[in-house]
Design a protein around this motif. Structure first.
Motif, PDB file in Angstrom:
ATOM      1  N   GLU A  43       0.819  -1.209   0.000  1.00  0.00           N
ATOM      2  CA  GLU A  43       0.000   0.000   0.000  1.00  0.00           C
ATOM      3  C   GLU A  43       0.856   1.263   0.000  1.00  0.00           C
ATOM      4  O   GLU A  43       0.546   2.237  -0.694  1.00  0.00           O
ATOM      5  N   ALA A  44       1.938   1.227   0.774  1.00  0.00           N
ATOM      6  CA  ALA A  44       2.803   2.411   0.830  1.00  0.00           C
ATOM      7  C   ALA A  44       3.484   2.651  -0.503  1.00  0.00           C
ATOM      8  O   ALA A  44       3.595   3.793  -0.970  1.00  0.00           O
ATOM      9  N   VAL A  45       3.951   1.570  -1.151  1.00  0.00           N
ATOM     10  CA  VAL A  45       4.609   1.705  -2.451  1.00  0.00           C
ATOM     11  C   VAL A  45       3.650   2.300  -3.466  1.00  0.00           C
ATOM     12  O   VAL A  45       4.024   3.132  -4.302  1.00  0.00           O
ATOM     13  N   GLU A  46       2.388   1.896  -3.417  1.00  0.00           N
ATOM     14  CA  GLU A  46       1.390   2.405  -4.364  1.00  0.00           C
ATOM     15  C   GLU A  46       1.035   3.862  -4.100  1.00  0.00           C
ATOM     16  O   GLU A  46       0.773   4.632  -5.026  1.00  0.00           O
ATOM     17  N   SER A 325      13.208   3.017   5.451  1.00  0.00           N
ATOM     18  CA  SER A 325      13.613   3.438   4.115  1.00  0.00           C
ATOM     19  C   SER A 325      13.802   2.200   3.248  1.00  0.00           C
ATOM     20  O   SER A 325      14.363   1.205   3.703  1.00  0.00           O
ATOM     21  N   GLU A 326      13.329   2.275   2.017  1.00  0.00           N
ATOM     22  CA  GLU A 326      13.423   1.145   1.096  1.00  0.00           C
ATOM     23  C   GLU A 326      14.270   1.584  -0.094  1.00  0.00           C
ATOM     24  O   GLU A 326      13.891   2.465  -0.861  1.00  0.00           O
ATOM     25  N   ARG A 327      15.454   0.978  -0.232  1.00  0.00           N
ATOM     26  CA  ARG A 327      16.442   1.444  -1.205  1.00  0.00           C
ATOM     27  C   ARG A 327      15.971   1.294  -2.645  1.00  0.00           C
ATOM     28  O   ARG A 327      16.119   2.225  -3.447  1.00  0.00           O
ATOM     29  N   ASP A 328      15.421   0.138  -3.015  1.00  0.00           N
ATOM     30  CA  ASP A 328      15.073  -0.100  -4.416  1.00  0.00           C
ATOM     31  C   ASP A 328      14.026   0.886  -4.921  1.00  0.00           C
ATOM     32  O   ASP A 328      14.161   1.462  -6.008  1.00  0.00           O
ATOM     33  N   SER A 329      12.975   1.086  -4.145  1.00  0.00           N
ATOM     34  CA  SER A 329      11.911   2.004  -4.561  1.00  0.00           C
ATOM     35  C   SER A 329      12.251   3.452  -4.229  1.00  0.00           C
ATOM     36  O   SER A 329      11.603   4.376  -4.733  1.00  0.00           O
ATOM     37  N   GLY A 330      13.249   3.652  -3.364  1.00  0.00           N
ATOM     38  CA  GLY A 330      13.623   5.003  -2.989  1.00  0.00           C
ATOM     39  C   GLY A 330      12.582   5.697  -2.138  1.00  0.00           C
ATOM     40  O   GLY A 330      12.386   6.903  -2.244  1.00  0.00           O
ATOM     41  N   ILE A 331      11.918   4.949  -1.275  1.00  0.00           N
ATOM     42  CA  ILE A 331      10.844   5.502  -0.455  1.00  0.00           C
ATOM     43  C   ILE A 331      11.278   5.568   0.997  1.00  0.00           C
ATOM     44  O   ILE A 331      11.761   4.593   1.562  1.00  0.00           O
ATOM     45  N   MET A 332      11.093   6.734   1.601  1.00  0.00           N
ATOM     46  CA  MET A 332      11.339   6.949   3.025  1.00  0.00           C
ATOM     47  C   MET A 332       9.995   7.287   3.648  1.00  0.00           C
ATOM     48  O   MET A 332       9.494   8.401   3.515  1.00  0.00           O
ATOM     49  N   ASP A 333       9.403   6.306   4.309  1.00  0.00           N
ATOM     50  CA  ASP A 333       8.010   6.391   4.735  1.00  0.00           C
ATOM     51  C   ASP A 333       7.849   5.560   6.002  1.00  0.00           C
ATOM     52  O   ASP A 333       8.258   4.397   6.049  1.00  0.00           O
ATOM     53  N   LEU A 334       7.265   6.141   7.043  1.00  0.00           N
ATOM     54  CA  LEU A 334       7.061   5.401   8.292  1.00  0.00           C
ATOM     55  C   LEU A 334       6.198   4.166   8.084  1.00  0.00           C
ATOM     56  O   LEU A 334       6.247   3.225   8.897  1.00  0.00           O
ATOM     57  N   LYS A 390      22.065   5.961 -10.320  1.00  0.00           N
ATOM     58  CA  LYS A 390      20.718   6.034 -10.908  1.00  0.00           C
ATOM     59  C   LYS A 390      19.799   4.885 -10.514  1.00  0.00           C
ATOM     60  O   LYS A 390      18.588   4.974 -10.678  1.00  0.00           O
ATOM     61  N   GLU A 391      20.355   3.787 -10.034  1.00  0.00           N
ATOM     62  CA  GLU A 391      19.538   2.591  -9.824  1.00  0.00           C
ATOM     63  C   GLU A 391      18.541   2.716  -8.679  1.00  0.00           C
ATOM     64  O   GLU A 391      17.362   2.379  -8.833  1.00  0.00           O
ATOM     65  N   ASP A 395      15.192   6.836 -10.878  1.00  0.00           N
ATOM     66  CA  ASP A 395      16.337   7.452 -11.552  1.00  0.00           C
ATOM     67  C   ASP A 395      17.267   8.153 -10.561  1.00  0.00           C
ATOM     68  O   ASP A 395      17.813   9.215 -10.840  1.00  0.00           O
ATOM     69  N   GLY A 396      17.430   7.539  -9.385  1.00  0.00           N
ATOM     70  CA  GLY A 396      18.335   8.085  -8.386  1.00  0.00           C
ATOM     71  C   GLY A 396      17.692   9.026  -7.383  1.00  0.00           C
ATOM     72  O   GLY A 396      18.351   9.459  -6.436  1.00  0.00           O
ATOM     73  N   TYR A 397      16.426   9.350  -7.578  1.00  0.00           N
ATOM     74  CA  TYR A 397      15.726  10.249  -6.659  1.00  0.00           C
ATOM     75  C   TYR A 397      14.903   9.443  -5.655  1.00  0.00           C
ATOM     76  O   TYR A 397      14.277   8.437  -5.998  1.00  0.00           O
ATOM     77  N   TYR A 398      14.892   9.907  -4.431  1.00  0.00           N
ATOM     78  CA  TYR A 398      14.111   9.305  -3.356  1.00  0.00           C
ATOM     79  C   TYR A 398      12.872  10.148  -3.071  1.00  0.00           C
ATOM     80  O   TYR A 398      12.813  11.335  -3.413  1.00  0.00           O
ATOM     81  N   LEU A 399      11.915   9.525  -2.426  1.00  0.00           N
ATOM     82  CA  LEU A 399      10.710  10.203  -1.951  1.00  0.00           C
ATOM     83  C   LEU A 399      10.681  10.113  -0.435  1.00  0.00           C
ATOM     84  O   LEU A 399      10.829   9.027   0.135  1.00  0.00           O
ATOM     85  N   MET A 400      10.498  11.239   0.222  1.00  0.00           N
ATOM     86  CA  MET A 400      10.390  11.292   1.676  1.00  0.00           C
ATOM     87  C   MET A 400       9.003  11.803   2.046  1.00  0.00           C
ATOM     88  O   MET A 400       8.603  12.883   1.597  1.00  0.00           O
ATOM     89  N   THR A 401       8.264  11.042   2.834  1.00  0.00           N
ATOM     90  CA  THR A 401       6.965  11.542   3.277  1.00  0.00           C
ATOM     91  C   THR A 401       7.168  12.595   4.368  1.00  0.00           C
ATOM     92  O   THR A 401       8.194  12.634   5.046  1.00  0.00           O
ATOM     93  N   ASP A 402       6.163  13.437   4.538  1.00  0.00           N
ATOM     94  CA  ASP A 402       6.282  14.503   5.521  1.00  0.00           C
ATOM     95  C   ASP A 402       6.317  13.946   6.940  1.00  0.00           C
ATOM     96  O   ASP A 402       6.987  14.511   7.815  1.00  0.00           O
ATOM     97  N   ARG A 403       5.635  12.845   7.199  1.00  0.00           N
ATOM     98  CA  ARG A 403       5.677  12.222   8.526  1.00  0.00           C
ATOM     99  C   ARG A 403       7.072  11.667   8.808  1.00  0.00           C
ATOM    100  O   ARG A 403       7.551  11.705   9.946  1.00  0.00           O
TER     101      ARG A 403
END
Length: 447
Positions: A43-46, A325-334, A390-391, A395-403
């Motif tokens: 759900e978080a990835v989506e 934090s999940e490296r492959d998807s680049g997501i930083m989310d609680l 880039k991997e 493309d090398g960019y991460y996403l950080m949620t505000d929480r």
């Protein structure tokens, strides 16, 4: 109650484990796939979409490879942004290896001076043991980067490219560390023999000459002058000869580093908000400016970072990148991992408690290149330029949620024009000196 673990207790633990079907499911998942991979929540990835209402355009993603130079990459990424915009470049890199060379030399001097400052402290005491732990690790802070640039300037990556030792620094760091610990031992022995400080400093100079030689062998001799050649987006060719690192910085980068200040969020009882702080024995250039922070509520860090990006400028920041934090998807989310559900346990420490009890501190520096603001102008996700190639991520960019920002963000660097007069006065006031091992003395060093 018994002090030891008894057979009866183990039997009870085993019965409790076996009684729950969920424990078996979790055990099978984790033993086959690993703990963190088994806990990823789809759900978080989506929900975490890499789109932003404010998004700055940067050049190609950089890669620090197997080195702990994230703080340096992040800072130079904010500066190369200025060069690209000013000179109409599609992409461009400043040499991280060049400042890496001088940082190692300056840290060596800073370490040896710290040893001279603590000659009468016991070698096995907390302070000297702390100094000996990592004399020249790769990590750093924003103010340390400013000290290097003000003294040595910068060069394009073409003028001082990467080497094996800059891209994979472990072997060089181990060698330098052994040599510097040996040097510390020699200086302390000479002091016990009654040698004066002038004689010790003369010996220190010879030691630094040896460190310089080792650095040249590992990284290459740093350039004194160079030619800068490039093509702009319109395919026009440009060349300028006879540049020095300092003249290049002044002409092509042209940023007044003294305009930028470090804001931290450390909500612990020992660090009141609205006060400036420094850290004992934290630095690189001995005669440079000390590391200094202004501690503010987390919303003030967000406000300043957003204001700077609205004006089209990226933001250097420091965080605890490994948490949720999940490296492959680049997501930083609680919510990226359902560890609590998987393990049927709860993690309840507050941000302040995590700092006080060693569960979190700043480990990595990156750059904000955007933010998504909702209909009320409030941030809900942040666009992060990383330096791991880039991997990872998009493309090398991460996403950080505000929480996530609330819980694991510790530092942003912004132009002081985005602060109030009261905040600037607090920053410029005499700083409170924190102990060397304080969590706010941590260096961004994640590889």
């Amino acid at each position: 109650m018994s002090q030891e673990i008894t057979k009866e207790q183990i039997a009870a633990f085993d019965a409790d484990f076996s009684a729950q079907r969920a424990n078996r499911v979790a055990m099978n998942a984790v033993t086959n796939n690993g703990l963190l991979a088994s806990a990823i929540r789809r759900e978080a990835v989506e929900q975490d979409v890499h789109e932003y209402s404010i998004s700055l355009e940067q050049g190609e993603i950089c890669n620090q490879k197997q080195s702990g130079r994230c703080w340096m990459f992040a800072a130079l990424n904010t500066l190369r942004y200025q060069v690209m915009k000013k000179y109409n470049l599609k992409t461009f890199e400043l040499s991280q290896a060049y400042l890496f060379f001088w940082d190692k030399l300056e840290k060596s001097n800073y370490f040896l001076e710290s040893i001279l400052d603590t000659l009468d402290e016991p070698a096995n005491g907390r302070l000297v043991s702390y100094l000996l732990m990592a004399p020249v690790n790769d990590g750093g802070q924003w103010d340390m980067l400013c000290n290097l640039i003000e003294k040595y300037g910068v060069v394009p990556k073409t003028a001082y490219p990467e080497s094996k030792a800059s891209s994979g620094s472990r072997e060089m760091d181990m060698t330098l560390t052994e040599k510097l610990r040996e040097d510390a031992c020699i200086l302390r022995k000479l002091h016990k023999e009654g040698k004066g400080l002038d004689e010790l400093r003369a010996r220190k100079t010879r030691m630094l000459g040896e460190i310089y030689r080792l650095l040249c062998i590992c990284l290459g001799e740093p350039p004194k002058t160079f030619t800068f050649e490039y093509r702009d987006k319109d395919n026009n060719f440009h060349r300028e000869e006879g540049l020095t690192p300092k003249s290049f910085f002044e002409k092509y980068v042209g940023v007044d580093l003294s305009d930028y200040v470090s804001l931290i969020n450390a909500p612990t009882e020992d660090k009141p908000y609205g006060r400036s702080y420094t850290v004992q024995y934290l630095g690189n250039v001995k005669e440079g400016n000390a590391v200094r922070y202004l501690n503010l509520p987390i919303e003030e860090l967000k406000k300043a970072a957003i204001a700077q990006m609205k004006d089209g400028q990226p933001v250097w920041f420091g965080c605890d990148v490994g948490k949720y934090s999940e490296r492959d998807s680049g997501i930083m989310d609680l919510d990226i991992r359902g560890l609590e559900d998987l393990l049927d346990t709860r993690f309840t420490m507050t941000k302040a408690e995590r700092l006080d009890y060693g569960q979190s501190l700043m480990t990595h520096a990156m750059v904000f290149q955007g933010v998504n603001l909702d209909e009320n102008g409030k941030p809900n996700r942040w666009r992060v330029e990383n330096s791991w190639g880039k991997e990872p991520g998009k493309d090398g960019y991460y996403l950080m949620t505000d929480r996530w920002f609330d819980e694991y963000m510790y530092q942003v660097v912004v132009n002081k024009k985005y602060l109030t007069a009261e905040q600037i006065a607090a920053y410029e006031a005499e700083p409170i000196a924190l102990e060397p091992w304080d969590p706010m003395g941590s260096l961004a060093v994640v590889r």
